[in-house]
Design an enzyme around this catalytic site. Structure first.
Site, mmCIF file in Angstrom:
data_model
loop_
_atom_site.group_PDB
_atom_site.id
_atom_site.type_symbol
_atom_site.label_atom_id
_atom_site.label_comp_id
_atom_site.label_asym_id
_atom_site.label_seq_id
_atom_site.Cartn_x
_atom_site.Cartn_y
_atom_site.Cartn_z
ATOM 1 N N ARG A 8 0.760 -1.135 -0.092
ATOM 2 C CA ARG A 8 0.075 0.017 -0.045
ATOM 3 C C ARG A 8 1.015 1.358 -0.093
ATOM 4 N NH1 ARG A 8 -4.075 2.778 4.496
ATOM 5 N NH2 ARG A 8 -5.002 4.465 3.215
ATOM 6 N N HIS A 9 0.449 2.257 -0.931
ATOM 7 C CA HIS A 9 1.190 3.748 -0.803
ATOM 8 C C HIS A 9 1.438 4.132 0.445
ATOM 9 C CE1 HIS A 9 -2.365 6.003 0.178
ATOM 10 N NE2 HIS A 9 -3.128 5.037 -0.496
ATOM 11 N N ARG A 58 0.242 9.133 -5.282
ATOM 12 C CA ARG A 58 0.771 8.675 -4.009
ATOM 13 C C ARG A 58 1.461 7.241 -4.216
ATOM 14 N NH1 ARG A 58 -5.040 8.894 -4.120
ATOM 15 N NH2 ARG A 58 -6.049 7.192 -3.781
ATOM 16 N N GLU A 83 -7.182 2.885 -6.553
ATOM 17 C CA GLU A 83 -8.143 2.843 -5.455
ATOM 18 C C GLU A 83 -9.433 2.727 -6.070
ATOM 19 O OE1 GLU A 83 -9.045 1.781 -2.840
ATOM 20 O OE2 GLU A 83 -8.189 2.728 -1.408
ATOM 21 N N HIS A 147 -3.289 0.488 -3.412
ATOM 22 C CA HIS A 147 -4.183 1.010 -2.371
ATOM 23 C C HIS A 147 -4.908 0.111 -1.594
ATOM 24 C CE1 HIS A 147 -3.666 4.800 -4.976
ATOM 25 N NE2 HIS A 147 -3.647 3.804 -6.152
#
Length: 196
Positions: A8-9, A58, A83, A147
């Site tokens: 995940r970012h 991101r 996302e 995401h």
């Protein structure tokens, strides 16, 4: 069998401000940049065969410190790993959305698969993520930088939760890693994932 390492970012500015992001949003906060560096340090110890990433800022900012240490790897950008789309909720604070649409927020928290802000449902997200996962099946170990939503639907499938079950799972932390093995299809027309 394909091993997926789902990253995940790092924390974004909107994460820190408690805003819905969806497919909108900002780059990383100062904390998020530090998290990305720490993730890059850890990933250097792994043999990665391929990298796939969402195209959102991101994510690309999270991936950059790792790429700076590896000159032989290329990244395939795939918007299917974005996302979930939260439509008109993007950019709004959690408190503001709840004040305006408490019934929708409460329905989502109960597990109803609602299209928040007129965006996507989790069922639509699962289908999108499964299409993306099928395209990378066959590689031994793939780093997917993505995401919370895509990771949740993958984990829900690993746990063999029915559609909608992903809302029972806590979102993954920023820059956390989730490792899953891709292993065929279930009757829900989503991937079967097995936790390692």
């Amino acid at each position: 069998m394909t091993e997926l390492i789902l990253l995940r970012h790092g924390e974004s500015v909107w994460n820190a401000e408690h805003r819905y992001q969806g497919q909108q949003g900002t780059g990383l906060s100062a904390l998020g940049r530090q998290q990305a560096k720490e993730a890059a340090n850890y990933l250097q110890s792994l043999e990665i065969d391929a990298i796939v990433a969402s195209d959102l800022q991101r994510v690309t900012e999270t991936l950059q410190p790792y790429l700076d240490t590896r000159d032989h790897l290329t990244v395939r950008i795939d918007p299917r790993w974005r996302e979930i789309d939260v439509g008109t909720w993007g950019g709004r604070t959690f408190a503001d959305v709840y004040a305006d649409e408490p019934d929708v927020v409460d329905a989502f928290k109960r597990g109803d698969d609602v299209a928040r802000g007129g965006g996507e449902t989790f069922k639509q997200l699962r289908a999108r993520v499964w299409d993306a996962a099928q395209d990378i099946a066959g590689a031994r170990r793939v780093l997917v930088v993505t995401h919370g939503g895509p990771i949740r639907v993958a984990a829900a499938s690993a746990l063999r939760l029915p559609p909608g079950g992903e809302v029972l799972l806590d979102p993954p932390e920023n820059c956390s890693l989730t490792t899953l093995h891709l292993d065929g299809l279930t009757s829900y027309n989503v991937p079967t994932w097995m936790d390692r």
